[in-house]
Motif scaffolding. Sequence first.
Motif, PDB file in Angstrom:
ATOM      1  N   GLN A 154       0.805  -1.222   0.000  1.00 44.47           N
ATOM      2  CA  GLN A 154       0.000   0.000   0.000  1.00 44.47           C
ATOM      3  C   GLN A 154       0.837   1.271   0.000  1.00 44.47           C
ATOM      4  OE1 GLN A 154      -2.528  -0.092   3.404  1.00 44.47           O
ATOM      5  NE2 GLN A 154      -0.869   0.176   4.870  1.00 44.47           N
ATOM      6  N   ASP A 155       2.026   1.247   0.589  1.00 47.27           N
ATOM      7  CA  ASP A 155       2.847   2.455   0.660  1.00 47.27           C
ATOM      8  C   ASP A 155       3.929   2.518  -0.418  1.00 47.27           C
ATOM      9  OD1 ASP A 155       1.405   3.318   2.883  1.00 47.27           O
ATOM     10  OD2 ASP A 155       2.708   2.209   4.270  1.00 47.27           O
ATOM     11  N   ILE A 156       3.927   1.584  -1.336  1.00 45.19           N
ATOM     12  CA  ILE A 156       4.949   1.567  -2.388  1.00 45.19           C
ATOM     13  C   ILE A 156       4.513   2.498  -3.512  1.00 45.19           C
ATOM     14  CG2 ILE A 156       6.116   0.144  -4.111  1.00 45.19           C
ATOM     15  CD1 ILE A 156       5.923  -2.167  -2.143  1.00 45.19           C
ATOM     16  N   THR A 157       5.395   3.415  -3.852  1.00 45.22           N
ATOM     17  CA  THR A 157       5.052   4.396  -4.897  1.00 45.22           C
ATOM     18  C   THR A 157       5.994   4.307  -6.091  1.00 45.22           C
ATOM     19  OG1 THR A 157       6.429   6.059  -3.789  1.00 45.22           O
ATOM     20  CG2 THR A 157       4.074   6.005  -3.227  1.00 45.22           C
ATOM     21  N   ILE A 158       6.852   3.303  -6.127  1.00 46.67           N
ATOM     22  CA  ILE A 158       7.802   3.169  -7.224  1.00 46.67           C
ATOM     23  C   ILE A 158       7.114   2.607  -8.466  1.00 46.67           C
ATOM     24  CG2 ILE A 158       8.548   0.858  -6.594  1.00 46.67           C
ATOM     25  CD1 ILE A 158      11.420   1.827  -7.248  1.00 46.67           C
ATOM     26  N   THR A 159       7.540   3.061  -9.616  1.00 43.66           N
ATOM     27  CA  THR A 159       6.955   2.601 -10.877  1.00 43.66           C
ATOM     28  C   THR A 159       7.885   1.587 -11.540  1.00 43.66           C
ATOM     29  OG1 THR A 159       8.013   4.328 -12.203  1.00 43.66           O
ATOM     30  CG2 THR A 159       5.858   4.858 -11.217  1.00 43.66           C
ATOM     31  N   PRO A 160       7.377   0.782 -12.444  1.00 40.53           N
ATOM     32  CA  PRO A 160       8.239  -0.171 -13.160  1.00 40.53           C
ATOM     33  C   PRO A 160       9.371   0.521 -13.932  1.00 40.53           C
ATOM     34  CG  PRO A 160       5.957  -0.786 -13.425  1.00 40.53           C
ATOM     35  CD  PRO A 160       5.966   0.546 -12.729  1.00 40.53           C
ATOM     36  N   ASN A 161       9.109   1.705 -14.467  1.00 37.85           N
ATOM     37  CA  ASN A 161      10.168   2.432 -15.186  1.00 37.85           C
ATOM     38  C   ASN A 161      11.302   2.825 -14.249  1.00 37.85           C
ATOM     39  OD1 ASN A 161       8.934   2.278 -17.667  1.00 37.85           O
ATOM     40  ND2 ASN A 161       7.865   4.232 -17.441  1.00 37.85           N
ATOM     41  N   GLU A 162      10.974   3.209 -13.023  1.00 35.79           N
ATOM     42  CA  GLU A 162      12.007   3.569 -12.052  1.00 35.79           C
ATOM     43  C   GLU A 162      12.858   2.363 -11.694  1.00 35.79           C
ATOM     44  OE1 GLU A 162       9.970   7.221  -9.558  1.00 35.79           O
ATOM     45  OE2 GLU A 162       9.348   5.160  -9.095  1.00 35.79           O
ATOM     46  N   VAL A 163      12.247   1.200 -11.570  1.00 33.98           N
ATOM     47  CA  VAL A 163      12.991  -0.022 -11.288  1.00 33.98           C
ATOM     48  C   VAL A 163      13.912  -0.343 -12.457  1.00 33.98           C
ATOM     49  CG1 VAL A 163      12.805  -2.517 -10.888  1.00 33.98           C
ATOM     50  CG2 VAL A 163      11.214  -0.951  -9.761  1.00 33.98           C
TER      51      VAL A 163
END
Length: 195
Positions: free
Chosen positions: A146-155
């Motif tokens: 629920q608190d994860i805000t990272i996107t696949p592009n950032e990874v």
Amino acid sequence: MKLKIGILLLVCNAFAYISYGQNIVVDQVVGVVGNKMIKVSDIESEYMQSKAQGFPVDDNTKCLIFEKLLQHKLLLNQAQFDSITVSDSQVEAELSQRISYFINQIGSTEKLEKYFNKSMRDIRNDLRENLRDQQMAQKEQGSIVQDITITPNEVSDYYSKLSKDSLPHINGQMELSQVAMYPPFTEKTVHEMKE
């Protein structure tokens, strides 16, 4: 009365004779997560449900089902640790939808009972417990991410900037074995141990 008992004993002996020496596995534990077991029957049940729902199945399907069940049991174990619960009304609503879907897919209640080789009551009981576990695992997964805000592009950007040497090597497969040797006990050894 003696005749009935005699016939019963004869039938039992015949059955024992026929089944003697046959290694028939009724069910087998293939994985344990916390206090939850994964059995061959669990994998077979999921496999049959996948077929009933029209999903493509092949030789690799059972391995994928096993992996999915391991992940599910991990989430369920953590959900129990975190005291996550679901209401009976949520479970019953989902159960009614699933049963209706299965009946629509297979054609009738009788065909569904024949397919699973169980009565509708048994099918509902089996599905009810699975749905409760499923909903608890989904709630746990939701609370984890629920608190994860990272996107696949950032990874992707992060890993593309790392040098190849800094990425850890992870084996694609792991095997664990144990060798246990039990030495023979002599009377002298037993006596020494007692002393």
